[in-house]
Scaffold this motif. Structure first.
Motif, PDB file in Angstrom:
ATOM      1  N   ASP A  77      23.175 -11.404  44.155  1.00  0.00           N
ATOM      2  CA  ASP A  77      22.550 -11.900  45.343  1.00  0.00           C
ATOM      3  C   ASP A  77      21.175 -12.702  44.717  1.00  0.00           C
ATOM      4  N   ASN A  78      21.659 -13.891  44.074  1.00  0.00           N
ATOM      5  CA  ASN A  78      20.890 -14.752  43.361  1.00  0.00           C
ATOM      6  C   ASN A  78      20.824 -16.218  44.243  1.00  0.00           C
ATOM      7  N   GLU A  79      20.127 -17.158  43.476  1.00  0.00           N
ATOM      8  CA  GLU A  79      19.961 -18.270  44.413  1.00  0.00           C
ATOM      9  C   GLU A  79      21.352 -19.119  44.942  1.00  0.00           C
ATOM     10  N   VAL A  80      22.145 -19.031  43.774  1.00  0.00           N
ATOM     11  CA  VAL A  80      23.413 -19.722  44.124  1.00  0.00           C
ATOM     12  C   VAL A  80      23.999 -18.974  45.479  1.00  0.00           C
ATOM     13  N   ARG A  81      24.046 -17.628  45.436  1.00  0.00           N
ATOM     14  CA  ARG A  81      24.861 -17.160  46.647  1.00  0.00           C
ATOM     15  C   ARG A  81      24.242 -17.428  47.854  1.00  0.00           C
ATOM     16  N   LYS A  82      22.564 -17.498  47.953  1.00  0.00           N
ATOM     17  CA  LYS A  82      21.884 -18.011  49.056  1.00  0.00           C
ATOM     18  C   LYS A  82      22.189 -19.161  49.535  1.00  0.00           C
ATOM     19  N   LEU A  83      22.577 -19.959  48.691  1.00  0.00           N
ATOM     20  CA  LEU A  83      22.806 -21.516  48.916  1.00  0.00           C
ATOM     21  C   LEU A  83      24.119 -21.439  49.499  1.00  0.00           C
ATOM     22  N   LEU A  84      25.134 -20.681  48.912  1.00  0.00           N
ATOM     23  CA  LEU A  84      26.559 -20.662  49.386  1.00  0.00           C
ATOM     24  C   LEU A  84      26.501 -20.005  50.887  1.00  0.00           C
ATOM     25  N   VAL A  85      25.741 -19.018  51.060  1.00  0.00           N
ATOM     26  CA  VAL A  85      26.281 -18.148  52.378  1.00  0.00           C
ATOM     27  C   VAL A  85      25.143 -18.739  53.288  1.00  0.00           C
ATOM     28  N   SER A  86      24.185 -19.339  53.143  1.00  0.00           N
ATOM     29  CA  SER A  86      23.145 -19.926  53.983  1.00  0.00           C
ATOM     30  C   SER A  86      23.505 -21.465  54.404  1.00  0.00           C
ATOM     31  N   PHE A  87      24.047 -21.594  55.549  1.00  0.00           N
ATOM     32  CA  PHE A  87      24.021 -23.061  56.188  1.00  0.00           C
ATOM     33  C   PHE A  87      22.853 -23.239  57.018  1.00  0.00           C
ATOM     34  N   LEU A  88      21.853 -23.898  56.553  1.00  0.00           N
ATOM     35  CA  LEU A  88      20.605 -23.949  56.812  1.00  0.00           C
ATOM     36  C   LEU A  88      20.337 -24.354  58.323  1.00  0.00           C
ATOM     37  N   PRO A  91      24.470 -34.927  58.292  1.00  0.00           N
ATOM     38  CA  PRO A  91      24.692 -34.584  57.210  1.00  0.00           C
ATOM     39  C   PRO A  91      23.849 -33.455  56.483  1.00  0.00           C
ATOM     40  N   ALA A  92      24.437 -32.308  56.066  1.00  0.00           N
ATOM     41  CA  ALA A  92      23.882 -31.513  55.431  1.00  0.00           C
ATOM     42  C   ALA A  92      22.971 -31.989  54.292  1.00  0.00           C
ATOM     43  N   PHE A 114      32.757 -22.235  55.885  1.00  0.00           N
ATOM     44  CA  PHE A 114      32.272 -23.099  56.509  1.00  0.00           C
ATOM     45  C   PHE A 114      31.107 -24.125  55.977  1.00  0.00           C
ATOM     46  N   ASN A 115      30.295 -23.357  55.426  1.00  0.00           N
ATOM     47  CA  ASN A 115      29.104 -24.130  54.680  1.00  0.00           C
ATOM     48  C   ASN A 115      29.582 -25.408  53.782  1.00  0.00           C
ATOM     49  N   SER A 116      30.608 -24.654  52.911  1.00  0.00           N
ATOM     50  CA  SER A 116      31.112 -25.537  51.920  1.00  0.00           C
ATOM     51  C   SER A 116      31.947 -26.696  52.443  1.00  0.00           C
ATOM     52  N   LEU A 117      32.610 -26.290  53.565  1.00  0.00           N
ATOM     53  CA  LEU A 117      33.552 -27.438  54.424  1.00  0.00           C
ATOM     54  C   LEU A 117      32.416 -28.607  54.776  1.00  0.00           C
ATOM     55  N   TYR A 118      31.495 -28.192  55.396  1.00  0.00           N
ATOM     56  CA  TYR A 118      30.505 -28.964  55.974  1.00  0.00           C
ATOM     57  C   TYR A 118      29.831 -29.909  54.919  1.00  0.00           C
ATOM     58  N   HIS A 119      29.510 -29.187  53.702  1.00  0.00           N
ATOM     59  CA  HIS A 119      29.078 -30.364  52.760  1.00  0.00           C
ATOM     60  C   HIS A 119      30.005 -31.148  52.353  1.00  0.00           C
TER      61      HIS A 119
END
Length: 413
Positions: free
Chosen positions: A86-97, A163-164, A245-250
């Motif tokens: 649970d680091n910054e990378v995971r937070k960016l992956l899991v959270s579609f702001l 755009p994200a 979904f976060n990855s796809l939208y980006h």
């Protein structure tokens, strides 16, 4: 069509049956599905043209000696997966702001509603209607209005194709932990030196036995916008579903139409909703082309929607992860969908599947003779059953097997 509620129930019961059936018979059915003809399918066409080698490879004596029990037997207790760091990378992956703001506001609204319900329990212990007193309305309404406004703002934002702006790491940047007693990787052959997927410009969603076919309540077939029949499949358990979904939208930034799902259920309190809405259903105006990786080769399919719950139902036997719905022109057995692959870079040629033993396979995606993906199926002893399925998928990252995805059967009573 099925509602989100009915889809979850059908997935729960039919998935459990299929997993136990697959453990008993340890076989995969073969099915086909025709290609699409759009330019987006260049990857699918080129991979499929290379054909598939499904010749099994018997494990050697050294590999058998490293593992507990017969090497070709599935189920087996060989997976000890501890999850992502649970680091910054995971937070960016899991959270579609943009969506996270909605989820935070919705959680606050539902939690306050539940709290007020607790103060109005009737004599039998069941929840009584809230907002019966002016003080209830004064407390709750502003919070619900704020949550509803967040939903409306998000709908406007995403339907406009905005755009994200934040970063989205690749799956290869996510650090995942395995216990010292994890033996799964020893079931895979030694990886050759490959940089094919090392740039991380792709997404992968684990497949069988955690993909399910959807059926309508009255048995009528699903149809595409042109009225042609198609099959629908769902995925809701894979760990990578939290990031898809976060990855796809980006990377794709495709047009989306946002619909609203019905209120969610709860064990103890009333319906979980914001102004009657329990989930957000993202329907892609132009479905996203994906590749089903199967025994017969690459099967073109389409991601048509992603449903996200506003709050967790926490029902145990029903997943709270996003629900992904795919469409395919012709039937394909879901047990034959080994994974869902999306390339964010140029197309490539070649596809070779090798089954090393029951529940263990590798796939060469570009025809260079080096395995790019791998899968090891195992089992664990749960509360609901002594034998419950779990799977680890691997990626060959510069000549080293790296955990790419994980999924397990929901353990509940």
């Amino acid at each position: 069509m099925l509602t989100a509620f009915n889809t979850s129930l059908k997935f729960r019961y039919s998935l459990t049956f299929r997993i136990k059936l697959s453990i008993l018979v340890m076989t995969f059915c073969l099915a086909g599905c025709k290609k699409e003809s759009t330019s987006d399918n260049e990857l699918n066409d080129s991979l499929a043209s290379a054909g598939t080698d499904t010749t099994g490879i018997v494990e050697d004596d050294d590999m058998i000696a490293q593992n507990d029990g017969p090497a070709a037997l599935w189920p087996r207790a060989i997976i000890a997966y501890d999850g992502p760091v649970d680091n910054e990378v995971r937070k960016l992956l899991v959270s579609f702001l943009p969506l996270q703001k909605v989820l935070d506001a919705s959680e606050k609204s539902v939690a306050l509603k539940d709290s007020l319900e607790m103060t109005h329990l009737d004599a039998d212990g069941g929840p009584a209607p809230i907002l019966t007193e002016p003080s209830d309305s004064a407390i709750f309404r502003p919070v619900e209005i704020a949550a509803w406004q967040a939903i409306q703002n998000y709908k406007k934002w995403i339907e406009a194709g905005s755009p994200a702006k934040d970063a989205c790491p690749s799956l290869l940047e996510l650090e995942r932990l395995q216990g010292d007693d994890d033996k799964s990787v020893s079931y895979l052959p030694e990886p050759g030196a490959s940089k094919y997927l090392a740039n991380g410009k792709f997404f992968f969603l684990g497949g069988a036995p955690f993909i399910e076919e959807v059926v309508t309540e009255d048995g009528t077939p699903f149809t595409d916008p042109n009225g042609k029949p198609e099959k629908h499949y769902t995925s809701v358990l894979s760990e990578n579903g939290r990031y898809f979904f976060n990855s796809l939208y980006h990377f794709k930034n495709v047009p989306v139409k946002l619909d609203f799902g019905k209120p969610l259920r709860s064990y103890e309190m009333g319906p979980q909703e914001v102004n009657g809405v329990g989930s957000l259903i993202h329907r892609f105006v132009n479905p996203i082309t994906v590749s089903f990786l199967t025994d017969e080769g690459v099967v073109p399919a389409r991601l048509i929607s992603v449903e996200v719950k506003l709050v967790a139902e926490s029902l145990g036997c029903v997943s709270d992860q996003p629900l992904y719905t795919f469409a395919c022109d012709k039937p394909i057995d879901p047990m034959n969908i080994l994974g869902v692959y999306v390339s964010y870079s140029s197309s490539h040629t070649g596809y070779k599947l090798v089954r090393h033993s029951a529940g263990v396979w590798t796939i060469d995606l570009n025809g260079d003779g080096i395995a790019d993906l791998g899968c090891v199926s195992g089992a664990f002893e749960g509360i609901a059953s002594d034998t419950m399925a779990e799977v680890l998928w691997y990626v060959n990252n510069n000549g080293k097997w790296q955990v790419l995805d994980y999924s397990s059967e929901l353990d509940c009573t």
